[in-house]
Scaffold this motif. Structure first.
Motif, short mmCIF file in Angstrom:
data_model
loop_
_atom_site.label_atom_id
_atom_site.label_comp_id
_atom_site.label_asym_id
_atom_site.label_seq_id
_atom_site.Cartn_x
_atom_site.Cartn_y
_atom_site.Cartn_z
N GLY A 4 44.15 47.36 40.90
CA GLY A 4 44.25 47.18 42.35
C GLY A 4 44.36 46.78 43.17
O GLY A 4 43.02 46.55 43.96
N ALA A 5 45.25 46.99 44.70
CA ALA A 5 43.88 46.27 45.55
C ALA A 5 43.47 47.29 46.24
O ALA A 5 42.75 46.76 46.78
CB ALA A 5 45.57 45.77 46.42
N LEU A 6 43.75 48.84 45.77
CA LEU A 6 42.15 49.44 47.09
C LEU A 6 41.44 49.21 46.17
O LEU A 6 39.78 49.27 46.91
CB LEU A 6 43.02 51.12 46.73
N ALA A 7 41.36 49.42 44.84
CA ALA A 7 39.61 48.31 44.37
C ALA A 7 39.15 47.57 44.90
O ALA A 7 37.56 47.10 44.10
CB ALA A 7 39.66 48.76 42.87
N GLU A 8 39.64 46.17 44.62
CA GLU A 8 39.77 45.04 45.33
C GLU A 8 38.51 45.34 46.23
O GLU A 8 38.08 44.71 46.64
CB GLU A 8 40.61 43.83 45.67
N GLU A 9 39.81 46.03 48.01
CA GLU A 9 39.05 46.14 48.95
C GLU A 9 38.16 47.07 48.63
O GLU A 9 36.70 46.53 49.64
CB GLU A 9 40.39 46.85 49.32
N VAL A 10 37.81 48.07 48.51
CA VAL A 10 36.12 48.76 47.66
C VAL A 10 35.46 47.80 47.99
O VAL A 10 34.14 47.56 47.68
CB VAL A 10 36.37 50.08 47.69
N PHE A 11 35.51 47.26 46.79
CA PHE A 11 34.79 46.54 45.76
C PHE A 11 33.81 45.81 47.24
O PHE A 11 32.58 45.27 47.06
CB PHE A 11 35.49 45.60 44.61
N GLY A 12 35.38 44.44 47.95
CA GLY A 12 34.56 44.01 48.65
C GLY A 12 33.95 44.84 49.72
O GLY A 12 32.48 44.09 50.69
N VAL A 13 33.88 45.66 50.74
CA VAL A 13 33.04 46.47 51.17
C VAL A 13 31.55 46.84 51.33
O VAL A 13 30.75 46.89 51.15
CB VAL A 13 33.76 48.41 52.15
N LEU A 14 31.73 47.13 49.47
CA LEU A 14 30.29 47.43 48.87
C LEU A 14 29.32 46.21 49.46
O LEU A 14 28.25 46.21 49.17
CB LEU A 14 30.77 47.80 47.21
N HIS A 15 30.11 44.76 48.75
CA HIS A 15 29.36 43.93 48.68
C HIS A 15 28.74 43.46 50.17
O HIS A 15 27.70 43.39 50.22
CB HIS A 15 30.01 42.83 47.96
#
Length: 304
Positions: A4-15
């Motif tokens: 989902g979009a939320l999962a993609e967003e938090v992965f981006g923040v993590l990296h």
């Protein structure tokens, strides 16, 4: 895998944050996506990411309380201060780092009751910790800021119901003086280490307030999330007090019901599970169904 979009967003923040700090985030595992995204890095560090940039002081308090309790010998997870000893804000989200705890087996409600009794006997910390004055504040904010996931009728009903429950909260009388609260004292936030000892994690909701707020999570777990009566009885015996005997029990359970939909209002736009779970919880609240089963994650095939 959580999609989902939320999962993609938090992965981006993590990296992004990992790159700023020189932390290798490749191969990070997303363990949970609720009020926080919780990652485990290959290096054995836990990263928590949440979407409340205006609450930096609250996350500073969470880190400080965890350190303070650990120094006092209380069984708590510890911050990974060697990476960052302060919360990091990035693109509207807050990131904190914690030491990983290898676990073995599932803790019991009896252990949770014992640890909460120990916590509530601690003094109030000698530094600022918020007072739990309005447990539905975040739900109220989500109703106003996430209009795209609610109909106008749902928003109107939620506003009225939150106002009513807030008035009833203000009329409750605790069984004792304010104590240090974990804030989200659910069995999933108790870990059993490989040596058999249990400890508390997830201090984001830490506050000072009525002990009943920490206790109600387990009783609500029987109402909505599949805990058995036996598990609740064991919790009550271990803590030394049965919340069901308190006059405010019914009101607090209704407040906890309302509190538990806030995360899905906030996440529904970007998280497929929240989009499916939100109508389930709203329908049971608006119909007055106090026994409908709710879920922490997608139920297995065949489960209703």
């Amino acid at each position: 895998m959580i999609a989902g979009a939320l999962a993609e967003e938090v992965f981006g923040v993590l990296h992004s944050v990992g790159g700023r700090l020189g932390v290798n985030t490749r191969g990070a595992q997303l363990l949970r996506l609720r009020s926080n995204a919780v990652f485990k890095l290959r290096t054995g560090v836990i990263v928590r990411i949440t979407a409340t940039p205006d609450l930096i002081p609250q996350f500073q308090a969470a880190l400080a309380v965890a350190r303070w309790l650990a120094r006092r010998g209380f069984p708590s997870v510890r911050p990974a201060d060697d990476i960052s000893d302060e919360p990091i804000e990035h693109d509207g989200r807050i990131v904190t780092f914690w030491q990983y705890v290898p676990v073995s087996g599932r803790p019991t409600t009896r252990e949770l009751g014992r640890i909460l009794r120990h916590l509530h006997r601690q003094p109030v910390p000698p530094f600022p910790v918020k007072r739990l004055a309005d447990p539905l504040a975040e739900v109220r904010g989500a109703v106003e800021s996430r209009s795209e996931v609610l109909t106008s009728d749902q928003r109107a009903w939620l506003r009225d119901r939150i106002d009513e429950l807030t008035e009833r909260w203000n009329d409750l009388e605790s069984c004792g003086p304010p104590v240090l609260l974990h804030g989200d004292a659910w069995i999933d936030n108790l870990l059993r280490r490989r040596d058999g000892h249990a400890l508390l994690c997830d201090w984001d909701g830490v506050a000072v307030g009525p002990r009943e707020w920490d206790l109600v999570h387990t009783y609500h777990g029987q109402r909505r999330f599949g805990l058995s009566e036996w598990e609740v009885d064991a919790f009550a015996r271990s803590y030394g007090f049965d919340l069901r005997e308190w006059p405010g029990y019914g009101t607090l359970m209704e407040i906890r019901d309302m509190y538990a939909i806030g995360i899905h209002i906030r996440n529904a736009a970007g998280d497929p599970f929240s989009r499916r779970e939100l109508p389930r919880r709203l329908d049971s609240l608006t119909s007055g169904d106090g026994q409908a089963r709710w879920y922490m994650a997608e139920p297995a095939v065949g489960v209703r």
